[in-house]
Design a protein around this motif. Structure first.
Motif, PDB file in Angstrom:
ATOM      1  N   ILE A  63      -7.407   9.791  -0.818  1.00 62.48           N
ATOM      2  CA  ILE A  63      -6.619   9.068  -1.702  1.00 62.48           C
ATOM      3  C   ILE A  63      -6.970   7.485  -1.303  1.00 62.48           C
ATOM      4  CG2 ILE A  63      -4.321   8.080  -2.507  1.00 62.48           C
ATOM      5  CD1 ILE A  63      -3.407  11.007  -2.711  1.00 62.48           C
ATOM      6  N   LEU A  64      -6.723   7.304  -0.011  1.00 62.57           N
ATOM      7  CA  LEU A  64      -6.899   5.874   0.383  1.00 62.57           C
ATOM      8  C   LEU A  64      -8.312   5.455   0.531  1.00 62.57           C
ATOM      9  CD1 LEU A  64      -4.468   5.522   3.416  1.00 62.57           C
ATOM     10  CD2 LEU A  64      -4.223   4.596   1.193  1.00 62.57           C
ATOM     11  N   ALA A  91      -9.181   4.727  -3.417  1.00 62.09           N
ATOM     12  CA  ALA A  91      -8.622   3.485  -4.081  1.00 62.09           C
ATOM     13  C   ALA A  91      -8.924   2.199  -3.222  1.00 62.09           C
ATOM     14  CB  ALA A  91      -7.056   3.878  -3.995  1.00 62.09           C
ATOM     15  N   THR A 135      -3.130  -1.242  -5.773  1.00 66.00           N
ATOM     16  CA  THR A 135      -2.776   0.324  -5.034  1.00 66.00           C
ATOM     17  C   THR A 135      -2.708   1.263  -6.067  1.00 66.00           C
ATOM     18  OG1 THR A 135      -2.430  -0.615  -3.043  1.00 66.00           O
ATOM     19  CG2 THR A 135      -2.211   1.630  -3.144  1.00 66.00           C
ATOM     20  N   VAL A 165       0.587   8.392  -6.980  1.00 67.03           N
ATOM     21  CA  VAL A 165       0.548   9.895  -7.081  1.00 67.03           C
ATOM     22  C   VAL A 165       1.538  10.498  -7.816  1.00 67.03           C
ATOM     23  CG1 VAL A 165       0.814  11.782  -5.310  1.00 67.03           C
ATOM     24  CG2 VAL A 165      -0.523   9.681  -4.522  1.00 67.03           C
ATOM     25  N   ILE A 207       0.845  -1.171  -0.097  1.00 65.18           N
ATOM     26  CA  ILE A 207      -0.052  -0.045   0.082  1.00 65.18           C
ATOM     27  C   ILE A 207       0.624   1.109  -0.011  1.00 65.18           C
ATOM     28  CG2 ILE A 207      -1.643   1.487   1.276  1.00 65.18           C
ATOM     29  CD1 ILE A 207      -2.944  -1.245   2.206  1.00 65.18           C
ATOM     30  N   VAL A 235      -5.280   4.362  -7.087  1.00 59.42           N
ATOM     31  CA  VAL A 235      -4.791   5.901  -6.901  1.00 59.42           C
ATOM     32  C   VAL A 235      -4.995   6.353  -8.288  1.00 59.42           C
ATOM     33  CG1 VAL A 235      -2.882   7.481  -6.296  1.00 59.42           C
ATOM     34  CG2 VAL A 235      -3.352   5.315  -4.692  1.00 59.42           C
ATOM     35  N   VAL A 261       0.608   3.613  -3.239  1.00 55.38           N
ATOM     36  CA  VAL A 261       0.424   5.130  -3.317  1.00 55.38           C
ATOM     37  C   VAL A 261       1.410   6.045  -3.653  1.00 55.38           C
ATOM     38  CG1 VAL A 261      -0.286   7.158  -1.506  1.00 55.38           C
ATOM     39  CG2 VAL A 261      -1.222   4.840  -1.166  1.00 55.38           C
ATOM     40  N   TYR A 291      -4.236  12.203   2.012  1.00 57.39           N
ATOM     41  CA  TYR A 291      -4.081  10.825   1.872  1.00 57.39           C
ATOM     42  C   TYR A 291      -5.133  10.061   2.543  1.00 57.39           C
ATOM     43  CZ  TYR A 291       0.344  11.586  -0.479  1.00 57.39           C
ATOM     44  OH  TYR A 291       1.524  11.984  -1.186  1.00 57.39           O
TER      45      TYR A 291
END
Length: 276
Positions: free
Chosen positions: A185-186, A189, A155, A101, A93, A159, A97, A181
């Protein structure tokens, strides 16, 4: 339509499916019992040694894995599995990420990710053994290297696939730092992250047992139990070990599904609202 009516409809759909899930294993066990208890002795009695009956397997299962066997055989495998899966989840993860990103980092790292994800995890056992020996550190490391990649790839894709409207909203409201995040984002995703975790959990269990098979002249765990049963031609114990692996796999998948259902309840609700 009321909420209680919706629940009744949902339950009426689940009951037949539950019945199928119960009846199908029972039918398979009965067919196996008939084949090895009636047909095989009449056709080829010598092969009955390799195919014990379900009651014999069940009795051996209780004898081997009940009581002290639970701590000596099952627990070591579960501990290695949990540690390896947890570390792989954090690394997958985290790096996923970052790669999702930052496009520059992704372009630089993608060839290496593609290369290492193509390597079967069990193929790394000899190399890892050279550095870490045959202890628990070797087993956990191989599990991490084998099941980190599905989590990382899913992941990263999750994202990257975040809706453009959501990205614009984040910029408009100046959401930065850890909040970006944690709250954007988390969660966005998360569905794809859980898809990767579902794949990784099966890979982790398989690789854990394979590492225990490798160099298992001295050791512990389910893999060691299987090798020992094979070496002594204890076919009933061997089948009991295989049944244990199936039960563990099913139980872990069911537990994961419950956790996923709880954590992603908001996602199902959003999808339901979109369908209206």
């Amino acid at each position: 339509m009321s909420h209680s009516a919706d629940r009744r409809i949902e339950m009426s759909r689940k009951i037949p499916l539950l019945g199928v899930r119960i009846v199908a294993p029972v039918v398979i066990i009965l067919v196996w019992w008939f084949a090895v208890g009636v047909v095989m002795p009449a056709v080829d009695p010598a092969r009955t040694f390799f195919f014990p009956t379900p009651p014999a397997i069940a009795a051996q299962f209780i004898e081997s894995f009940g009581g002290s066997g639970l701590g000596e055989i099952v627990l070591p495998t579960l501990v290695r599995f949990v540690i390896g899966f947890a570390v792989a989840t954090l690394l997958g993860i985290g790096w996923g990420v970052i790669l999702g990103v930052y496009s520059t980092v992704r372009l630089a790292a993608l060839p290496f990710v593609t290369f290492f994800r193509s390597l079967p995890g069990v193929a790394l056992i000899p190399i890892v053994t050279l550095f870490l020996g045959l202890g628990d550190a070797q087993k956990v490391t191989v599990v991490v290297l084998a099941c980190m990649w599905p989590v990382l790839i899913n992941t990263m894709d999750g994202v990257r696939s975040i809706d453009l409207t959501l990205r614009d909203s984040v910029r408009s409201y100046s959401i930065r730092g850890a909040d970006r995040y944690r709250f954007v984002i988390l969660p966005a995703a998360a569905p794809q992250i859980f898809a990767g975790l579902r794949v990784a959990i099966a890979v982790a269990l398989i690789v854990t047992v394979v590492t225990e098979l490798f160099g298992a002249s001295q050791g512990s765990g389910i893999g060691y139990f299987l090798v020992d049963a094979q070496g002594t031609f204890d076919m009933t114990s061997l089948w009991a070990g295989l049944v244990l692996l199936g039960v563990l796999g099913y139980g872990l998948n069911l537990l994961f599904a419950l956790v996923e259902r709880r954590i992603l309840a908001w996602h199902r609700g959003a999808k339901a609202n979109e369908a209206l």
